[in-house]
Design an enzyme around this catalytic site. Structure first.
Site, PDB file in Angstrom:
ATOM      1  N   LYS A  76      34.034  24.885  21.877  1.00  0.00           N
ATOM      2  CA  LYS A  76      35.494  24.972  21.862  1.00  0.00           C
ATOM      3  C   LYS A  76      35.995  25.917  20.763  1.00  0.00           C
ATOM      4  O   LYS A  76      36.850  26.778  21.029  1.00  0.00           O
ATOM      5  CB  LYS A  76      36.071  23.564  21.667  1.00  0.00           C
ATOM      6  CG  LYS A  76      37.584  23.468  21.650  1.00  0.00           C
ATOM      7  CD  LYS A  76      38.037  22.063  21.984  1.00  0.00           C
ATOM      8  CE  LYS A  76      37.336  20.996  21.159  1.00  0.00           C
ATOM      9  NZ  LYS A  76      37.651  21.065  19.711  1.00  0.00           N
ATOM     10  N   THR A  78      34.259  28.256  19.271  1.00  0.00           N
ATOM     11  CA  THR A  78      33.768  29.583  19.633  1.00  0.00           C
ATOM     12  C   THR A  78      34.673  30.232  20.673  1.00  0.00           C
ATOM     13  O   THR A  78      35.023  31.424  20.569  1.00  0.00           O
ATOM     14  CB  THR A  78      32.330  29.480  20.179  1.00  0.00           C
ATOM     15  OG1 THR A  78      31.493  28.893  19.177  1.00  0.00           O
ATOM     16  CG2 THR A  78      31.782  30.832  20.572  1.00  0.00           C
ATOM     17  N   ARG A  99      41.193  24.410  12.044  1.00  0.00           N
ATOM     18  CA  ARG A  99      40.942  23.441  10.976  1.00  0.00           C
ATOM     19  C   ARG A  99      39.788  23.904  10.081  1.00  0.00           C
ATOM     20  O   ARG A  99      38.929  24.658  10.496  1.00  0.00           O
ATOM     21  CB  ARG A  99      40.590  22.069  11.558  1.00  0.00           C
ATOM     22  CG  ARG A  99      41.722  21.382  12.286  1.00  0.00           C
ATOM     23  CD  ARG A  99      41.221  20.131  12.982  1.00  0.00           C
ATOM     24  NE  ARG A  99      40.200  20.459  13.971  1.00  0.00           N
ATOM     25  CZ  ARG A  99      39.275  19.617  14.402  1.00  0.00           C
ATOM     26  NH1 ARG A  99      39.213  18.391  13.927  1.00  0.00           N
ATOM     27  NH2 ARG A  99      38.406  19.987  15.311  1.00  0.00           N
ATOM     28  N   LYS A 110      25.914  18.293  13.014  1.00  0.00           N
ATOM     29  CA  LYS A 110      26.001  19.559  13.747  1.00  0.00           C
ATOM     30  C   LYS A 110      25.922  20.818  12.914  1.00  0.00           C
ATOM     31  O   LYS A 110      25.987  21.918  13.453  1.00  0.00           O
ATOM     32  CB  LYS A 110      27.284  19.574  14.571  1.00  0.00           C
ATOM     33  CG  LYS A 110      28.577  19.576  13.762  1.00  0.00           C
ATOM     34  CD  LYS A 110      29.780  19.614  14.697  1.00  0.00           C
ATOM     35  CE  LYS A 110      31.076  19.721  13.920  1.00  0.00           C
ATOM     36  NZ  LYS A 110      32.238  19.807  14.815  1.00  0.00           N
ATOM     37  N   ALA A 278      39.578  14.292  14.917  1.00  0.00           N
ATOM     38  CA  ALA A 278      40.405  13.891  16.058  1.00  0.00           C
ATOM     39  C   ALA A 278      40.018  12.535  16.623  1.00  0.00           C
ATOM     40  O   ALA A 278      40.782  11.951  17.382  1.00  0.00           O
ATOM     41  CB  ALA A 278      40.336  14.937  17.161  1.00  0.00           C
ATOM     42  N   PHE A 306      37.756  17.610  19.322  1.00  0.00           N
ATOM     43  CA  PHE A 306      37.088  16.840  20.372  1.00  0.00           C
ATOM     44  C   PHE A 306      37.728  17.072  21.748  1.00  0.00           C
ATOM     45  O   PHE A 306      38.261  18.142  22.006  1.00  0.00           O
ATOM     46  CB  PHE A 306      37.038  15.363  20.004  1.00  0.00           C
ATOM     47  CG  PHE A 306      36.110  15.080  18.851  1.00  0.00           C
ATOM     48  CD1 PHE A 306      34.782  15.483  18.898  1.00  0.00           C
ATOM     49  CD2 PHE A 306      36.547  14.415  17.713  1.00  0.00           C
ATOM     50  CE1 PHE A 306      33.909  15.231  17.838  1.00  0.00           C
ATOM     51  CE2 PHE A 306      35.683  14.173  16.656  1.00  0.00           C
ATOM     52  CZ  PHE A 306      34.371  14.574  16.715  1.00  0.00           C
ATOM     53  N   PHE A 387      26.369  30.017  30.418  1.00  0.00           N
ATOM     54  CA  PHE A 387      24.989  30.100  29.956  1.00  0.00           C
ATOM     55  C   PHE A 387      24.149  30.807  31.019  1.00  0.00           C
ATOM     56  O   PHE A 387      24.480  30.774  32.211  1.00  0.00           O
ATOM     57  CB  PHE A 387      24.423  28.699  29.680  1.00  0.00           C
ATOM     58  CG  PHE A 387      24.947  28.084  28.413  1.00  0.00           C
ATOM     59  CD1 PHE A 387      24.178  28.078  27.248  1.00  0.00           C
ATOM     60  CD2 PHE A 387      26.214  27.511  28.369  1.00  0.00           C
ATOM     61  CE1 PHE A 387      24.657  27.522  26.084  1.00  0.00           C
ATOM     62  CE2 PHE A 387      26.701  26.954  27.204  1.00  0.00           C
ATOM     63  CZ  PHE A 387      25.914  26.954  26.053  1.00  0.00           C
ATOM     64  N   TRP A 415      30.366  33.927  23.093  1.00  0.00           N
ATOM     65  CA  TRP A 415      29.262  33.677  22.156  1.00  0.00           C
ATOM     66  C   TRP A 415      28.336  34.889  22.107  1.00  0.00           C
ATOM     67  O   TRP A 415      27.902  35.317  21.047  1.00  0.00           O
ATOM     68  CB  TRP A 415      28.478  32.434  22.595  1.00  0.00           C
ATOM     69  CG  TRP A 415      27.401  32.036  21.632  1.00  0.00           C
ATOM     70  CD1 TRP A 415      27.499  31.186  20.571  1.00  0.00           C
ATOM     71  CD2 TRP A 415      26.034  32.507  21.632  1.00  0.00           C
ATOM     72  NE1 TRP A 415      26.291  31.089  19.916  1.00  0.00           N
ATOM     73  CE2 TRP A 415      25.378  31.885  20.545  1.00  0.00           C
ATOM     74  CE3 TRP A 415      25.310  33.375  22.456  1.00  0.00           C
ATOM     75  CZ2 TRP A 415      24.037  32.111  20.253  1.00  0.00           C
ATOM     76  CZ3 TRP A 415      23.959  33.610  22.157  1.00  0.00           C
ATOM     77  CH2 TRP A 415      23.345  32.986  21.076  1.00  0.00           C
TER      78      TRP A 415
END
Length: 562
Positions: A76, A78, A99, A110, A278, A306, A387, A415
Site C-alpha cells: 500500500k 509502495t 505517516r 516487517k 490503524a 491497514f 507480480f 515496485w
C-alpha cells in the site's frame, strides 16, 4: 536483485531546499535536519490560507487504502509513493502525505516502512529510525503527564484521585509486551505510591492522536488540556489541565508539530508526519501535513493504515471531519496472491494459478470497494500490485468482478519501475478527480451516540450482524456518558487481518457478532477507543524479530533494514 535499503542507498536525492521549491516553500521556511530532510514552518500553511482566502482553492485528496492485510504484504505504501511519482511524471503538481514508521514494527515483524523497490521515500534509514525525533517528543510529553499525575498523588492528592481509576499509561516506541502490566512506585515512601500501571506503544498514545488531529498550536494546547487521565473517588474526570500539564506538554511538542519534508526516489515532495497505528489508533498522518500538502500542491496522495475497514474508515469518519477536508477519490490496493490467500490457498502454494481460490477470496476486495463507493460515496479504482506469477486469467477475473461494482482496475508495477509503472493508475485517478467534486459521506453522523456509532461502523463497514458490549464495556460507556463524552467519534481497535474481530475469519464474513470488550476515552483526540477481540495496545516481538537482521558496518552504513 537489490534490496530496498540498497536501492535507497544508491539513490541521489536532491537538496531539500530544491524539493521544497517545487511546492513554493522558501528556504527561510525550513528547519533543515541535515541536507535531505527538514521541518516546515506552520507559517507556510497560514500564508497559503491567506492567499487563497475566499477562493476555496485546495489540492484534491487521493486516499490510498487496501484489502485486509495478509502475511505477504500488499504494497500500500509502495503504491501510494509510486502513484505520486506517476502523477509528477504527468506534470501534475503532487505532494505525498504519509505517516512516520514506528520503531516497534521496524524492529519487530516487517522491518522498514518507507515504501519498497523503486517507489520509496528517502532517506530511508532516517525515516525508519529516529528521523527528526517526533516520536521521542510525543513519548516525553506522554510520560511527563504520567509523572505529574503520580507526583500529584504523592504530594497529597488534592484532587482526590482514585488510584483504582487511573486511565493514563506511560509509553515507549517499542514492541515490549513485558511492560503491558506493571506495578510501580515500589521502594520507600520517597519513591512514590505503589500502584498498578502499564505502557502503551507510543503510536497508540492519545498524545500521538492529539498531535495528528490538531490544526494549530492553540488547538494542540486545548486538546492536551482535555485529556482525561483518571477519575476522582466521586467519579469526576481528572484532566491534564487539572494537573496544569498542558503547557509543558505543548512546549515539548512545539517542533514535533511541524511537518517533516523529504522526497521520493524521483524527487516528488513528501510530507512524512505522525504515525498512529490503524488497528489500535486512528491510523492517519497529521491533519497539518495533509492541509499543508493541499495548500501547496494540486493533488495530495495520502495513505491510511491497514485495510479499508480500519484506516480508511477512520480517515473518512474522524480525520477528514476533524481536519475540515474531504477525500476526492480512493485507491484500493490488492494483490492476486493475497486474494488467493483469503480464498484459503496455503501460503507456500500462492505462486500457482488457482482461479477457484481467487474467486473465493475476491469478496474481501469487493466489500472494501463497495464500502468506498456505497457507504462513503467516493469514486474508487482498484490497483493490482502486480507480480510476475500473476496470470492473465487471474487478472481478468479480478477486473470483471470489480467492474460489476462500478469501479475500474489498473495494474501497478511501481515496485519494479517506479513512477513509470504507475502511469495507467495515475491517468485513471486524474479521470476520477476531473469527473466531479467530492461527495464524501460518512458511516455515522457527527454527534451520534457512541454505541449507535459503533453499531453503524460494524454493520455498514464490517458487515456484522450485531454488536455486543461486555459488562465491563457497558460500565465504561456509562461512565463516559455520565462525564459528558457520549457523542464523540468512535475509533475501533480491531484485528487488521479480518473484517470481523476474529483474525481467522478471512474473505468477507457475514452475520457475525462484533464484541466490544473495553472502551477507553480519548477526550483530547475527540474520540472513544473501542477495543475488540484480543487486540493489544502494546505489541510483542515475534520469534525472530527483524532487529536480528539489522546491523551497522564499520563505516557507519546500516544494513538489513528491509
Amino acid at each position: 536483485m537489490l534490496s530496498d535499503i540498497q536501492i535507497a542507498q544508491t539513490a541521489k536525492p536532491k537538496p531539500i531546499e530544491e524539493v521544497a521549491r517545487k511546492l513554493g516553500i522558501k528556504k527561510s521556511e525550513l528547519t533543515p535536519y541535515g541536507w535531505d530532510k527538514a521541518k516546515v514552518s506552520l507559517e507556510v500553511l497560514k500564508n497559503a490560507r491567506a492567499k487563497t482566502a475566499g477562493t476555496k482553492k485546495t489540492g484534491k485528496v487521493v486516499l490510498v487504502t487496501a484489502i485486509n492485510p495478509t502475511p505477504l504484504g500488499e504494497g500500500k505504501t509502495t503504491t501510494a509513493i509510486g502513484l505520486a511519482d506517476a502523477l509528477s511524471r504527468q506534470k501534475v503538481k503532487t505532494a505525498l502525505a504519509l505517516r512516520e514508521p514506528s520503531l516497534g514494527p521496524v524492529f519487530g515483524v516487517k522491518g522498514g516502512a518507507a515504501g519498497g523497490g523503486y517507489a520509496q521515500v528517502v532517506p530511508m534509514e532516517d525515516i525508519n529510525l529516529h528521523f527528526t525525533g517526533d516520536f521521542h517528543a510525543i513519548g516525553a510529553a506522554n510520560n511527563l503527564l504520567a509523572a505529574m499525575l503520580d507526583n500529584h498523588i504523592k504530594q497529597g492528592n488534592v484532587l482526590d484521585i482514585d488510584l483504582k481509576k487511573i486511565t493514563w499509561k506511560r509509553c515507549v516506541d517499542m514492541n515490549d509486551r513485558q511492560l503491558r502490566h506493571v506495578v510501580d512506585g515500589l521502594g520507600t515512601a520517597a519513591d512514590g505510591v505503589v500502584r498498578e500501571d502499564g505502557f502503551d506503544i507510543t503510536v497508540a498514545s492519545e498524545v500521538m492522536a492529539v498531535l495528528c488531529l490538531s490544526t494549530s498550536l492553540t488547538d494542540l494546547k486545548k486538546r492536551l488540556g482535555r485529556i482525561v487521565v483518571a477519575y476522582t473517588k466521586s467519579g469526576k474526570p481528572v484532566t491534564a489541565s487539572d494537573l496544569k500539564a498542558q503547557g509543558a506538554m505543548a512546549a515539548l511538542l512545539k517542533d514535533a508539530m511541524q511537518p517533516n519534508l523529504v522526497q521520493t526516489l524521483e524527487h516528488t515532495p513528501a510530507f512524512v508526519h505522525g504515525g498512529p497505528f490503524a488497528n489500535i489508533a486512528h491510523g492517519c498522518n497529521s491533519v497539518l501535513a495533509t492541509k499543508m500538502a493541499q495548500a501547496t500542491a494540486d493533488v495530495v496522495v495520502t495513505e491510511a493504515g491497514f485495510g479499508a475497514d480500519l484506516g480508511a474508515e477512520k480517515f473518512l469518519d474522524i480525520t477528514s471531519r476533524e481536519g475540515g477536508f474531504k477525500a476526492d477519490a480512493v485507491v484500493v490496493v490488492a494483490t492476486i496472491r493475497a486474494l488467493k490467500y483469503n480464498g484459503g490457498m496455503p501460503k507456500d502454494k500462492l505462486q500457482k494459478k488457482d482461479l477457484k481460490a481467487l474467486e473465493t477470496g475476491l469478496p474481501n476486495l469487493l466489500v472494501h470497494v463497495e464500502n468506498m463507493t456505497k457507504v462513503f460515496n467516493l469514486p474508487c479504482v482498484v490497483a493490482i500490485n502486480q507480480f510476475p506469477t500473476d496470470t492473465p486469467e487471474e487478472i481478468e477475473l479480478v477486473q470483471n468482478a470489480v467492474h460489476e461494482k462500478d469501479a475500474r482496475v489498473c495494474l501497478s508495477q511501481v515496485w519494479e519501475k517506479g513512477g513509470r509503472g504507475g502511469v495507467e493508475l495515475a491517468k485513471e485517478v486524474m479521470r476520477l478527480l476531473k469527473a466531479k467534486k467530492s461527495t464524501q459521506k460518512y458511516a455515522y453522523a457527527k454527534g451520534t451516540d457512541i454505541k449507535k456509532a459503533a453499531q453503524d461502523i460494524a454493520t455498514k463497514v464490517y458487515h456484522a450482524k450485531n454488536v455486543e458490549f461486555t459488562p465491563a464495556a457497558k460500565k465504561q460507556i456509562a461512565q463516559i456518558e455520565k462525564a459528558g463524552y457520549g457523542k464523540l467519534f468512535v475509533c475501533m481497535a480491531k484485528t487488521q487481518y479480518s473484517l470481523s474481530d476474529n483474525p481467522q475469519l478471512l474473505g468477507a464474513p457475514e452475520d457475525f457478532t462484533l464484541t466490544i470488550r473495553e472502551v477507553k476515552l480519548s477526550a483530547g483526540a475527540g474520540f472513544v477507543v473501542m477495543l475488540t477481540g484480543s487486540i493489544m495496545t502494546m505489541p510483542g516481538l515475534p520469534v525472530h524479530p527483524a532487529a536480528e537482521n539489522i546491523n551497522l558496518t564499520e563505516n557507519g552504513k546500516i544494513t538489513g533494514l528491509f
